[in-house]
Design an enzyme around this catalytic site. Structure first.
Site, mmCIF file in Angstrom:
data_model
loop_
_atom_site.group_PDB
_atom_site.id
_atom_site.type_symbol
_atom_site.label_atom_id
_atom_site.label_comp_id
_atom_site.label_asym_id
_atom_site.label_seq_id
_atom_site.Cartn_x
_atom_site.Cartn_y
_atom_site.Cartn_z
ATOM 1 N N GLU A 59 -10.530 -5.338 -17.123
ATOM 2 C CA GLU A 59 -11.618 -4.863 -16.264
ATOM 3 C C GLU A 59 -12.697 -5.926 -16.009
ATOM 4 O O GLU A 59 -13.588 -5.715 -15.185
ATOM 5 C CB GLU A 59 -12.231 -3.594 -16.866
ATOM 6 C CG GLU A 59 -11.214 -2.446 -16.838
ATOM 7 C CD GLU A 59 -11.622 -1.230 -17.635
ATOM 8 O OE1 GLU A 59 -11.262 -0.121 -17.214
ATOM 9 O OE2 GLU A 59 -12.275 -1.369 -18.691
ATOM 10 N N ASP A 68 -5.631 6.978 -12.467
ATOM 11 C CA ASP A 68 -4.780 8.147 -12.742
ATOM 12 C C ASP A 68 -5.547 9.389 -12.321
ATOM 13 O O ASP A 68 -6.725 9.299 -11.985
ATOM 14 C CB ASP A 68 -4.430 8.197 -14.238
ATOM 15 C CG ASP A 68 -5.678 8.258 -15.112
ATOM 16 O OD1 ASP A 68 -6.139 7.208 -15.562
ATOM 17 O OD2 ASP A 68 -6.230 9.365 -15.295
HETATM 18 N N1 ADE Z 1 -10.087 6.068 -17.801
HETATM 19 C C1 ADE Z 1 -9.001 5.991 -16.996
HETATM 20 N N2 ADE Z 1 -8.351 7.158 -16.967
HETATM 21 C C2 ADE Z 1 -9.024 8.017 -17.769
HETATM 22 C C3 ADE Z 1 -8.829 9.359 -18.156
HETATM 23 N N3 ADE Z 1 -7.802 10.070 -17.698
HETATM 24 N N4 ADE Z 1 -9.724 9.902 -19.018
HETATM 25 C C4 ADE Z 1 -10.765 9.169 -19.488
HETATM 26 N N5 ADE Z 1 -10.983 7.905 -19.174
HETATM 27 C C5 ADE Z 1 -10.135 7.314 -18.311
#
Ligand code: ADE
Length: 223
Positions: A13, A193
């Site tokens: 990141e 996601d």
């Molecule tokens: N960062 C990326 N995806 C995430 C998720 N599903 N829950 C918490 N932090 C995240």
């Protein structure tokens, strides 16, 4: 002299920013590596916080104490919650809340911090406006609330009350520290996601592909 702190939890990141960082100087505090230098013509300090609210808060407070920054920017991936958002899209924080801060036993809403009576930490309106000016061809950029907790979310149904655009694991901690220190801040998140039962695989696949999608926004904010 203006100094801007840029944070990310994971190596993926921040590495694309370190690649462009000029006149680099590296320092160590605790287990945090601090990179000073010039990025897009501005004095910046870049640091990887590691995962979760506590390390993010630690790093943010230390860097504020050490560098007296004019702004704090945090970037990284997040789980998409709002139905509009897709993988690769960029979310600019309007405000942040800790979804796992729970004193509901006392009648408080989730995220409410009793006694200081704070729940939502608002990002700087000028930074939001500037960030939203970034043009993307293949992705959308949105402004919205970010809900933070020390949990990787794979089911968003318990978080509906927050009306969040996305979920992360550091944003509200950085926001709370900046609010306490009266430093303008912005959290920029890229969707990796959909915080559902495919989230683990999607996160692992998409983190290296999309983490750098915020570079354009950071360039816009610095130039
Ligand atoms: N960062 C990326 N995806 C995430 C998720 N599903 N829950 C918490 N932090 C995240």
């Amino acid at each position: 002299m203006e100094k801007i702190i840029i944070l990310g939890a994971l190596n993926e990141e921040i590495e694309y920013l370190l690649h462009d960082l000029k006149d680099k100087k590296e320092k160590q505090w605790n287990f945090f590596t601090i990179h000073e230098g010039i990025l897009f013509g501005k004095n910046v300090v870049i640091c990887q916080t590691q995962i979760g609210k506590v390390y993010a808060a630690m790093a943010t407070q230390h860097l504020i104490d050490t560098y007296n920054p004019t702004k704090v920017i945090f970037t990284g991936v997040a789980g998409g919650v709002h139905t509009d958002v897709n993988v690769g899209d960029v979310i600019v924080s309007t405000d942040l809340v800790q979804h796992d801060f729970d004193t509901t036993a006392f009648g408080d809403p989730k995220g409410h911090i009793p006694r200081v009576n704070k729940r939502f930490f608002e990002a700087d309106t000028e930074l939001i406006k500037k960030a939203l000016d970034t043009e993307f061809k293949d992705y959308n950029i949105y402004e919205g609330r970010i809900a933070t907790g020390d949990q990787f979310i794979t089911d968003i149904s318990p978080l509906e009350e927050f009306n969040a655009y996305c979920v992360d694991m550091e944003g509200a901690a950085v926001a709370q520290v900046c609010d306490a220190n009266k430093i303008p801040f912005l959290i920029i998140r890229i969707i990796s996601d959909k915080a559902d039962n495919s989230a683990k695989g999607d996160f692992e696949k998409n983190l290296p592909i999309f983490a750098a999608n915020s570079k354009k926004v950071i360039e816009k904010l610095l130039k």
